[in-house]
Design an enzyme around this catalytic site. Sequence first.
Site, short mmCIF file in Angstrom:
data_model
loop_
_atom_site.label_atom_id
_atom_site.label_comp_id
_atom_site.label_asym_id
_atom_site.label_seq_id
_atom_site.Cartn_x
_atom_site.Cartn_y
_atom_site.Cartn_z
N ASP A 1 -8.64 14.78 -42.28
CA ASP A 1 -8.99 15.40 -40.67
C ASP A 1 -9.86 15.00 -39.04
O ASP A 1 -8.22 14.55 -38.11
CB ASP A 1 -10.54 15.26 -40.93
CG ASP A 1 -11.03 16.09 -42.30
OD1 ASP A 1 -10.18 16.48 -42.90
OD2 ASP A 1 -12.33 16.67 -42.78
N GLU B 1 -20.31 9.87 -49.95
CA GLU B 1 -19.46 10.84 -49.66
C GLU B 1 -18.21 9.51 -48.97
O GLU B 1 -17.65 9.13 -48.92
CB GLU B 1 -19.15 11.67 -49.25
CG GLU B 1 -18.10 12.72 -47.61
CD GLU B 1 -18.02 13.59 -47.01
OE1 GLU B 1 -17.24 13.64 -46.61
OE2 GLU B 1 -19.81 13.92 -46.30
#
Length: 845
Positions: free
Chosen positions: A581, A815
């Site tokens: 990302d 996460e």
Amino acid sequence: MGRQRKRVVTGEAVPLLRKDEKLPAFPQKEKKKKVDIGKVFINISIGLGIFSLVWFFYALHMRSSLAKRVVTLHPSPPVLDANSSSAKVSAERFWGSYRPQVYFGMKTRSPRSIVAGMMWMRQFADMDVNLRHICEQGDRLQGYGWMMHDGITFGVQEIHDNDFTLTTEFVKRMGGAHGGDWTWRVTAKQHSSAPQAPVISLLFYTAADTQGSLEAHVEDRNRLASITGSSEELGNFKITFRKPVTGELSSAKYASYNYLQTVTPGLEKLTDIVKQSLNRRFVYSAPSGEKRHYIAVDTYKPPHHPNQQKSADTRKETDFVVHQVTVQTPFQIEVLFESGSFHSRPNQLVGSVMTQELERRKAEFDSKFEKIFGLESKGFSQAHVKFGKAALSNMLGGMGYFHGQSVVQSAYNEYPLLYPEGALFTAVPSRSFFPRGFLWDEGFHQLLLSKWDPHVTREAISHWIDLMNMEGWIPREQILGDEARSKVPAEFVVQRNENANPPTLFLALQELIEQLSSNPEKPASRPTLPFLRRLFPRLKTWFDWYNTTQTGPLPNSYRWRGRDKDTNLFLNPKTLTSGLDDYPRASHPSADERHVDLHCWMALASGIMASVARLLGEPHHDYELSHQVLRDNDLLNELHWSDRLHAFSDFGNHTQAVSLQQEKVYVPPGQPRHQFPVARLARSVRRAPKLQYVNALGYVSLFPFLLHILAPDSPKLEHIFRDMRDSNKLWTPYGLRSISKADPLYMKRNTEHDAPYWRGPIWININYLAVRALHHYSNTEGPHQEKAAALYEELRINIVNNVYRQYVETGYIWEQYNDSTGRGQGSHPFTGWSALTVLMMAEQY
């Protein structure tokens, strides 16, 4: 006779003619024909017109043909047969907890499944309606997840709400021709800290999803005793709702009952329908004599929208039935599904029969877990072992079966198109935030699942590869069906066919090949060879697609496509396709970029392609040659080694002199400010970019090491190990941070709305690759062997301890983890690749 000689006469008189000879005819000048320029011009124009018309129609045909390619599936036979998931072929895996996006639910592995699920709400709470159904982080539960789940026959889940805990259990029993029976048991207990026993409403439902019919059977005016139904895939069936009891052997407990039967426009609307049907007119008469109004399902009237053009739903058959039972804790309720084709049923799977079956399955699960992972034999405490089982079980319980159409677009399509309908059996990264398939996540998921059940891995890989189009492209994010699409922001729905994702499925294939090679006669590994044979034609196309669409500017270099184009709004334009990302790349995206992580992924992929081809007796020389070239350390150094950084790096049009600044908005004197645009944060470039190494030290710099591309005697390993262990760079007591603490973009926001994501936090998938690589180099002879061994022990312990500690403290696996405190952050539960902690505990790589 002598030969006659030819006389050459020059300058002499013309000889006289004989009487019988005629005078030669003198050539006469022809009169010039007049050229009609107009006709020529017309002919040329007609020719050009015909040519243009032919070219136009050819171009139109070619564009139309190219436009169709993105939605044309691969021509080779699918890896999976069309009925491979059916009850006839795979009965024991037909029913399952394949709805990971809901707290508790089941469905079949079929396109239009009958689905069952559970909602609940706390009565007499401060909040008006606190209905729980879809996994939402906003529900702020103290924790939830599967404690045990074998992926096939049973599961045990704990859901910790504010002042009570629900334990949801299911067991399956094979029999008949439609996947057999199953029973749910839900046990509710109040927390010791709760001031009084809470009253809870459980809402069990069944929905037909446009296939099949349901009939409600009501007794005592408002208690739904059972549902009967039928569908093509299930035949006839019955669902029985047993009355609540205090415990397995106790008598029925007081409860209030309500039910709802209606028609639903789609599974994504179930929660809304229930909410809109709720009414406070019902009275709960507690055994103590106190009477209180409570909230329950009543009747449902679809909301009418004034601009609605669609005609009202005229279906009369019920396809959504809800059974609500309102009862005070503690209690236990069972729901029984019985298949009409199961004729030789010995007894009902309820009460003590279910308990015995559950205990047997749990014992088998415990035994198998220890046999595969050996955590007890490694000296882990029972609490650590319980954590390991929960991590694995959450990934198995997070397997979903999805069906629908992706929305895709290519450069040749003016508008997005619907991809052909397809099915996907896949693990999901997060039940609350990412309850769908992600291509690069799935390779990591299957590293763990392949140890537990190689069959699941073969099936999941097959489903993904069968979604490939004729070009070799697989949409990287699978948003199949309305239920899945309802959880995705609109800007992420359309998938573009120039965009890749790291080909991590090769990691899982590598594991399957190693299992096969080490024990070819093992029953679990035997189907791998025929699986690879069916897979290979598509695998070749997939590999070729990367080598034609993701190539870089120099031979044997690679470049991710799909970087953010609006460079004015991003501090550093994102590269979502890389999986990392907002990890810093070249500040100004261009075709001159070279990405070191993609180079390493392709080196890995070429090696696995060579292995598969060799196993199958297929031509493998080209793959081996490609592998030799891409793993050549001299080439890698030439393309990606930065002498300034002493690390591997991307290359591109780059400057570090960038920052986010508030835009200036000119407001003329006397004009109201609110009539002008809000000032945004925009990128300010203080120094022009130039072609150079990006010089961002972090995860990307480690890829030649992470994927074992570097030779064991490479001097570059010394630099990598030094940077890894430097606490001012990558090292933390909790794992490796994603980017160096000394980097200018460390923990910097990418936009005013985007917090740093891969710019500091600790990610378990890359840390797993690092531990795995250290294990590899510590077991390979070379000058860095001892250093690798020391780092391996330290890093492995740090990661395992922190993930476990956060699980105990927060109730979740996360996460990512904060690089300063180790605190879990981001999506939760995240039992996708963060569950790889189990493999680090087991030291299985």
